[in-house]
Write an enzyme that holds these catalytic residues in place. Structure first.
Site, PDB file in Angstrom:
ATOM      1  N   CYS A 154       0.815  -1.221   0.000  1.00 19.77           N
ATOM      2  CA  CYS A 154       0.000   0.000   0.000  1.00 19.77           C
ATOM      3  C   CYS A 154       0.846   1.267   0.000  1.00 19.77           C
ATOM      4  O   CYS A 154       0.592   2.203  -0.768  1.00 19.77           O
ATOM      5  CB  CYS A 154      -0.971  -0.010   1.179  1.00 19.77           C
ATOM      6  SG  CYS A 154      -0.203   0.043   2.822  1.00 19.77           S
ATOM      7  N   HIS A 206      -2.212   1.189   7.033  1.00 17.39           N
ATOM      8  CA  HIS A 206      -2.662   1.149   5.635  1.00 17.39           C
ATOM      9  C   HIS A 206      -2.848   2.565   5.112  1.00 17.39           C
ATOM     10  O   HIS A 206      -3.142   3.497   5.870  1.00 17.39           O
ATOM     11  CB  HIS A 206      -3.980   0.378   5.529  1.00 17.39           C
ATOM     12  CG  HIS A 206      -4.366   0.028   4.128  1.00 17.39           C
ATOM     13  ND1 HIS A 206      -3.637  -0.832   3.339  1.00 17.39           N
ATOM     14  CD2 HIS A 206      -5.414   0.441   3.353  1.00 17.39           C
ATOM     15  CE1 HIS A 206      -4.219  -0.950   2.151  1.00 17.39           C
ATOM     16  NE2 HIS A 206      -5.292  -0.183   2.133  1.00 17.39           N
ATOM     17  N   HIS A 218      -6.355   1.559  -3.710  1.00 17.63           N
ATOM     18  CA  HIS A 218      -5.368   1.112  -2.724  1.00 17.63           C
ATOM     19  C   HIS A 218      -4.921  -0.302  -3.055  1.00 17.63           C
ATOM     20  O   HIS A 218      -5.525  -0.991  -3.893  1.00 17.63           O
ATOM     21  CB  HIS A 218      -5.955   1.177  -1.307  1.00 17.63           C
ATOM     22  CG  HIS A 218      -7.089   0.223  -1.062  1.00 17.63           C
ATOM     23  ND1 HIS A 218      -7.152  -0.598   0.038  1.00 17.63           N
ATOM     24  CD2 HIS A 218      -8.221  -0.050  -1.780  1.00 17.63           C
ATOM     25  CE1 HIS A 218      -8.260  -1.320   0.003  1.00 17.63           C
ATOM     26  NE2 HIS A 218      -8.925  -1.003  -1.089  1.00 17.63           N
TER      27      HIS A 218
END
Length: 251
Positions: A154, A206, A218
């Site tokens: 990510c 994240h 993402h």
């Protein structure tokens, strides 16, 4: 002190000096680094662009002189802005990936030490929007420590994506969360803002990029677009919330 440059498409960086150790990052073609330690068949490096440290195999170490290192450190190299481009060295072609650097680039040629490379075609001068650049990565598989179109995590995704915009981000999500300007709510966000997510211990785990007020791109399983609301990311495939929204930043 020794200095190095990546002359392969991708080189894995490991947590410990062992082939069996966890891959924590990757170096892309043209990125430079300092050597800070060596152990038998391994060297510990620190990347120039974000200060990240880790171990690479000595078999993948290419040394450059201090003069070239200082020049590349103080000058912005051309960045590959297509999924792949083909370089030709000694009549042998090989591909490098989006986000790679092209050191000493001039008139379709580049140089690493005494090695000269030619691009098989001129670089595209595209005017892709940030969203269009992000969509080039759609369906790229998730890979812990990855930074390439073959596999990406990510924060690696965000780091490479913003490099294409001429901006430098740190490597990890918790570091990226410290950058930029705080946006107080999702309703005041805009396309291109970064959304950060934490776990039940409050740790940032994240990051993704908002593309609309209710959507995010993402890397989770693969690079994909999911729904986003003030609670977090909602995965329609599994009909569950997967990540808890904590912060929005504008870079």
């Amino acid at each position: 002190m020794k200095f190095g440059i990546c002359e392969l498409a991708i080189v894995p960086i490991r947590k410990q000096p062992s082939d069996c150790s966890e891959m924590i990052n990757q170096i892309l073609f043209g990125e430079i680094y300092e050597v800070i330690e060596s152990q038998h068949k391994w060297i510990k490096i620190q990347l120039n662009h974000d200060g990240y440290k880790g171990w690479i195999s000595i078999n993948q170490f290419i040394e450059i002189n201090k003069k070239d290192y200082i020049f590349l450190k103080s000058h912005n190299s051309k960045v590959v802005n297509e999924k792949f481009i083909t370089l030709i060295k000694n009549k042998i072609p090989f591909e490098i990936v989006i986000g790679s650097f092209l050191p000493f680039f001039k008139k379709n040629y580049l140089k690493v030490n005494d090695n000269s490379y030619k691009l098989d075609k001129s670089l595209n001068i595209n005017n892709y929007s940030l969203l269009e650049k992000a969509k080039l990565f759609l369906n790229t598989p998730y890979l812990w420590g990855g930074r390439s179109i073959f596999g990406i995590d990510c924060s690696g995704f965000m780091q490479i994506l913003f490099r294409l915009e001429g901006k430098t981000l740190p490597r990890d999500a918790y570091q990226q969360e410290k950058e930029g300007v705080l946006i107080d709510s999702l309703k005041n966000s805009q396309s291109g803002d970064l959304a950060f997510f934490n776990n039940n211990k409050g740790k940032i785990i994240h990051v993704g990029m908002i593309i609309e007020k209710d959507k995010i791109i993402h890397a989770s399983g693969r690079v994909k677009i999911d729904l986003l609301d003030k609670k977090g990311i909602f995965c329609q495939e599994n009909n569950i919330y997967t990540h808890n929204l904590i912060t929005i930043k504008r870079i």
